[in-house]
Design an enzyme around this catalytic site. Structure first.
Site, PDB file in Angstrom:
ATOM      1  N   LYS A  86      -6.684  12.761   3.589  1.00 36.65           N
ATOM      2  CA  LYS A  86      -6.518  12.168   2.265  1.00 36.65           C
ATOM      3  C   LYS A  86      -6.622  13.305   1.249  1.00 36.65           C
ATOM      4  O   LYS A  86      -7.205  14.352   1.550  1.00 36.65           O
ATOM      5  CB  LYS A  86      -7.638  11.145   2.021  1.00 36.65           C
ATOM      6  CG  LYS A  86      -7.369  10.154   0.924  1.00 36.65           C
ATOM      7  CD  LYS A  86      -6.653   8.907   1.425  1.00 36.65           C
ATOM      8  CE  LYS A  86      -6.419   7.921   0.304  1.00 36.65           C
ATOM      9  NZ  LYS A  86      -5.805   6.679   0.787  1.00 36.65           N
ATOM     10  N   VAL A 187      -4.742  -8.799  -8.516  1.00 36.33           N
ATOM     11  CA  VAL A 187      -3.357  -9.138  -8.165  1.00 36.33           C
ATOM     12  C   VAL A 187      -2.418  -8.043  -8.668  1.00 36.33           C
ATOM     13  O   VAL A 187      -1.513  -8.268  -9.464  1.00 36.33           O
ATOM     14  CB  VAL A 187      -2.944 -10.551  -8.658  1.00 36.33           C
ATOM     15  CG1 VAL A 187      -3.552 -11.603  -7.758  1.00 36.33           C
ATOM     16  CG2 VAL A 187      -3.339 -10.792 -10.113  1.00 36.33           C
ATOM     17  N   GLY A 188      -2.697  -6.826  -8.175  1.00 34.12           N
ATOM     18  CA  GLY A 188      -1.811  -5.693  -8.454  1.00 34.12           C
ATOM     19  C   GLY A 188      -0.707  -5.684  -7.426  1.00 34.12           C
ATOM     20  O   GLY A 188      -0.212  -6.741  -7.011  1.00 34.12           O
ATOM     21  N   LYS A 189      -0.350  -4.482  -6.977  1.00 31.17           N
ATOM     22  CA  LYS A 189       0.800  -4.346  -6.070  1.00 31.17           C
ATOM     23  C   LYS A 189       0.608  -5.160  -4.789  1.00 31.17           C
ATOM     24  O   LYS A 189       1.502  -5.867  -4.360  1.00 31.17           O
ATOM     25  CB  LYS A 189       1.021  -2.856  -5.746  1.00 31.17           C
ATOM     26  CG  LYS A 189       1.416  -2.021  -6.968  1.00 31.17           C
ATOM     27  CD  LYS A 189       1.865  -0.632  -6.584  1.00 31.17           C
ATOM     28  CE  LYS A 189       0.748   0.268  -6.094  1.00 31.17           C
ATOM     29  NZ  LYS A 189      -0.218   0.643  -7.142  1.00 31.17           N
ATOM     30  N   VAL A 190      -0.575  -5.073  -4.173  1.00 30.54           N
ATOM     31  CA  VAL A 190      -0.791  -5.785  -2.906  1.00 30.54           C
ATOM     32  C   VAL A 190      -1.108  -7.260  -3.136  1.00 30.54           C
ATOM     33  O   VAL A 190      -0.521  -8.143  -2.501  1.00 30.54           O
ATOM     34  CB  VAL A 190      -1.937  -5.131  -2.092  1.00 30.54           C
ATOM     35  CG1 VAL A 190      -2.173  -5.903  -0.804  1.00 30.54           C
ATOM     36  CG2 VAL A 190      -1.631  -3.671  -1.789  1.00 30.54           C
TER      37      VAL A 190
HETATM   38  N1  LIG Z   1      -0.936  -0.264  -1.948  1.00 25.32           N
HETATM   39  C1  LIG Z   1      -1.164  -0.145  -0.657  1.00 25.32           C
HETATM   40  O1  LIG Z   1      -0.226  -0.013   0.144  1.00 25.32           O
HETATM   41  C2  LIG Z   1      -2.572  -0.174  -0.130  1.00 25.32           C
HETATM   42  C3  LIG Z   1      -2.784   0.111   1.236  1.00 25.32           C
HETATM   43  C4  LIG Z   1      -4.072   0.023   1.757  1.00 25.32           C
HETATM   44  C5  LIG Z   1      -5.123  -0.303   0.919  1.00 25.32           C
HETATM   45  N2  LIG Z   1      -4.881  -0.544  -0.415  1.00 25.32           N
HETATM   46  C6  LIG Z   1      -6.025  -0.880  -1.250  1.00 25.32           C
HETATM   47  O2  LIG Z   1      -5.839  -2.193  -1.785  1.00 25.32           O
HETATM   48  C7  LIG Z   1      -6.389  -2.269  -3.097  1.00 25.32           C
HETATM   49  C8  LIG Z   1      -5.319  -2.726  -4.073  1.00 25.32           C
HETATM   50  O3  LIG Z   1      -4.247  -1.796  -4.034  1.00 25.32           O
HETATM   51  P1  LIG Z   1      -2.992  -1.943  -5.005  1.00 25.32           P
HETATM   52  O4  LIG Z   1      -1.986  -0.965  -4.513  1.00 25.32           O
HETATM   53  O5  LIG Z   1      -2.631  -3.382  -5.135  1.00 25.32           O
HETATM   54  O6  LIG Z   1      -3.613  -1.413  -6.357  1.00 25.32           O
HETATM   55  P2  LIG Z   1      -3.202  -1.853  -7.854  1.00 25.32           P
HETATM   56  O7  LIG Z   1      -3.837  -0.823  -8.733  1.00 25.32           O
HETATM   57  O8  LIG Z   1      -1.740  -2.090  -7.952  1.00 25.32           O
HETATM   58  O9  LIG Z   1      -3.922  -3.271  -8.031  1.00 25.32           O
HETATM   59  C9  LIG Z   1      -5.292  -3.430  -8.192  1.00 25.32           C
HETATM   60  C10 LIG Z   1      -5.489  -4.565  -9.166  1.00 25.32           C
HETATM   61  O10 LIG Z   1      -6.892  -4.847  -9.254  1.00 25.32           O
HETATM   62  C11 LIG Z   1      -7.214  -5.074 -10.603  1.00 25.32           C
HETATM   63  N3  LIG Z   1      -8.648  -4.812 -10.785  1.00 25.32           N
HETATM   64  C12 LIG Z   1      -9.287  -3.627 -10.963  1.00 25.32           C
HETATM   65  N4  LIG Z   1     -10.607  -3.818 -11.098  1.00 25.32           N
HETATM   66  C13 LIG Z   1     -10.810  -5.130 -10.987  1.00 25.32           C
HETATM   67  C14 LIG Z   1     -11.968  -5.961 -11.029  1.00 25.32           C
HETATM   68  N5  LIG Z   1     -13.184  -5.440 -11.203  1.00 25.32           N
HETATM   69  N6  LIG Z   1     -11.817  -7.297 -10.897  1.00 25.32           N
HETATM   70  C15 LIG Z   1     -10.585  -7.853 -10.728  1.00 25.32           C
HETATM   71  N7  LIG Z   1      -9.458  -7.124 -10.676  1.00 25.32           N
HETATM   72  C16 LIG Z   1      -9.568  -5.795 -10.814  1.00 25.32           C
HETATM   73  C17 LIG Z   1      -6.313  -4.149 -11.382  1.00 25.32           C
HETATM   74  O11 LIG Z   1      -6.151  -4.583 -12.726  1.00 25.32           O
HETATM   75  C18 LIG Z   1      -4.999  -4.254 -10.575  1.00 25.32           C
HETATM   76  O12 LIG Z   1      -4.181  -5.294 -11.046  1.00 25.32           O
HETATM   77  C19 LIG Z   1      -6.971  -0.877  -3.388  1.00 25.32           C
HETATM   78  O13 LIG Z   1      -8.331  -0.864  -3.024  1.00 25.32           O
HETATM   79  C20 LIG Z   1      -6.197   0.027  -2.448  1.00 25.32           C
HETATM   80  O14 LIG Z   1      -6.925   1.191  -2.113  1.00 25.32           O
HETATM   81  C21 LIG Z   1      -3.639  -0.507  -0.948  1.00 25.32           C
END
Ligand SMILES: NC(=O)c1ccc[n+]([C@@H]2O[C@H](COP(=O)([O-])OP(=O)(O)OC[C@H]3O[C@@H](n4cnc5c(N)ncnc54)[C@H](O)[C@@H]3O)[C@@H](O)[C@H]2O)c1
Length: 363
Positions: A86, A187-190
């Site tokens: 990483k 409810v971000g990307k994932v």
């Molecule tokens: N994107 C991937 O492919 C991937 C793969 C493995 C793990 N992850 C993990 O999954 C998680 C989400 O990833 P993502 O890509 O959707 O990220 P993202 O930044 O697109 O979405 C995260 C969301 O969480 C919200 N958020 C932040 N703090 C918060 C809180 N205290 N309470 C409620 N909502 C809150 C943000 O506003 C955002 O909408 C992360 O921990 C990431 O490390 C992502």
């Protein structure tokens, strides 16, 4: 994964089993990056680049060490021929990110000659990887136009959904979330892709996010989804499943004490706030699907780029997260340990058994 309990001592103590940690500095662009390689026992280390305004260098180091270790376990359990690594770039991506900085970073990635492959993470996007790839051959997560797999959150969400189906099977005897109430924090990307899978499966979905626009956008496309004010309200709600999809450390003592859901299964990395919380969950009768087991879909997606990306091949592999999660639960039952411990054992077993084969000299 379960966390390591020993206190870090000095740089080598802090490395806690890592093969290599590289500091990268380019003063004119402001690049300050750390690349950590935990293990290359199964193949080159692959893991994303997190671009984040860490308060201290120590915070950045601790984050990259924990994340790279997690990637080794994730790749091992996903059945990939990859090790774990990483990288972190210290700074605010909104102000510091530039073409020159990303390309300077790419040259450092290149200098490792394939021991480390990078990808997107918090604060970096596929377009950024395209820039990094102008200086390095060891980059995944590029845009589709540049031969990449694009946004990895698509298969991350799909994999979490498969893991959740395995949880439903183990808890209620059917691999479906139909009629269950699932709470998604973040409810971000994932999270938004996961919400769609759940609604299509017939679940009642409740969400929360600190970003109101993210909730509004989701509800515009999925009007059946309900929203609550914050994570505390979500955790206290009458849920069957809790899906942490925001930041790490979601499963704190406070959360576990108030949680009403019988299952925890979400995308966020490093959900267990401290060592031992996996046992507290088990004692409370909560089935916890280890984060790195169920969120491996994104890694599977970007790793597929190494063989020339095929979405269908990667999707099929991510579907396997259902079986892997079930295998973790079965071992946990057999060996009388929480699923988080069982997952670590399975990953370590594969790293040792398959990694050992590299000791066979091929001439
Ligand atoms: N994107 C991937 O492919 C991937 C793969 C493995 C793990 N992850 C993990 O999954 C998680 C989400 O990833 P993502 O890509 O959707 O990220 P993202 O930044 O697109 O979405 C995260 C969301 O969480 C919200 N958020 C932040 N703090 C918060 C809180 N205290 N309470 C409620 N909502 C809150 C943000 O506003 C955002 O909408 C992360 O921990 C990431 O490390 C992502």
């Amino acid at each position: 994964m379960t966390t390591q309990s020993s206190q870090p001592v000095g740089v080598f103590g802090a490395m806690s089993g890592h093969e290599q940690v590289v500091y990268c500095h380019d003063e004119p662009t402001g690049l300050r990056a750390i690349i950590a390689i935990y293990s290359t026992a199964l193949g080159p280390a692959l893991g994303g680049t997190r671009f984040y305004p860490y308060a201290t260098e120590q915070d950045a180091l601790e984050d990259v060490l924990a994340l790279s270790r997690g990637m080794a376990y994730k790749a091992a359990l996903a059945g990939l021929d990859l090790g774990g690594g990483k990288a972190v770039i210290i700074g605010d991506p909104a102000t510091l990110k530039s073409e020159a900085l990303l390309r300077a970073y790419g040259r450092f990635v290149q200098s490792l000659h394939g021991r480390y492959y990078t990808a997107c993470d918090v604060g970096t996007y596929s377009e950024d990887m395209d820039q990094v790839a102008r200086e390095s051959s060891y980059v995944t997560g590029r845009t589709v136009a540049h031969g990449g797999a694009g946004d990895s959150s698509v298969l991350t969400a799909y994999g979490v959904f498969q893991g959740m189906r395995a949880c439903a099977d183990a808890t209620w005897g059917a691999p479906s979330l139909a009629g269950r109430t699932v709470g998604i924090a973040g409810v971000g990307k994932v999270g938004r892709h996961l919400a769609r899978h759940l609604v299509e499966d017939g679940a009642d979905v409740v969400v929360t996010d600190v970003d109101a626009a993210a909730v509004d956008a989701l509800r515009a496309s999925l009007p059946a989804v309900r929203a609550v004010a914050d994570t505390a309200a979500l955790v206290a709600a009458d849920l069957d499943v809790y899906a942490p999809c925001a930041l790490g450390g979601a499963l704190s003592d406070e959360v576990v004490a108030t949680l009403r859901a019988q299952v925890v299964c979400g995308a966020a990395n490093n959900q267990l706030a401290h060592d031992g919380i996996e046992k507290v969950l088990e004692d409370r009768g909560v089935l916890y699907a280890p984060d790195y087991v169920v969120n491996a879909g994104g890694l599977i997606q970007v790793a597929d780029e190494l063989a020339g990306f095929s979405f269908e091949r990667a999707r099929q592999r991510a579907e396997g997260i259902f079986a892997t999660t079930a295998r973790v639960f079965a071992l946990a039952r057999e060996e009388g340990v929480p699923p988080a411990v069982a997952a670590d054992r399975l990953a370590e077993r594969r790293m040792t058994e398959v990694g050992r084969l590299r000791g066979v000299w091929l001439g």
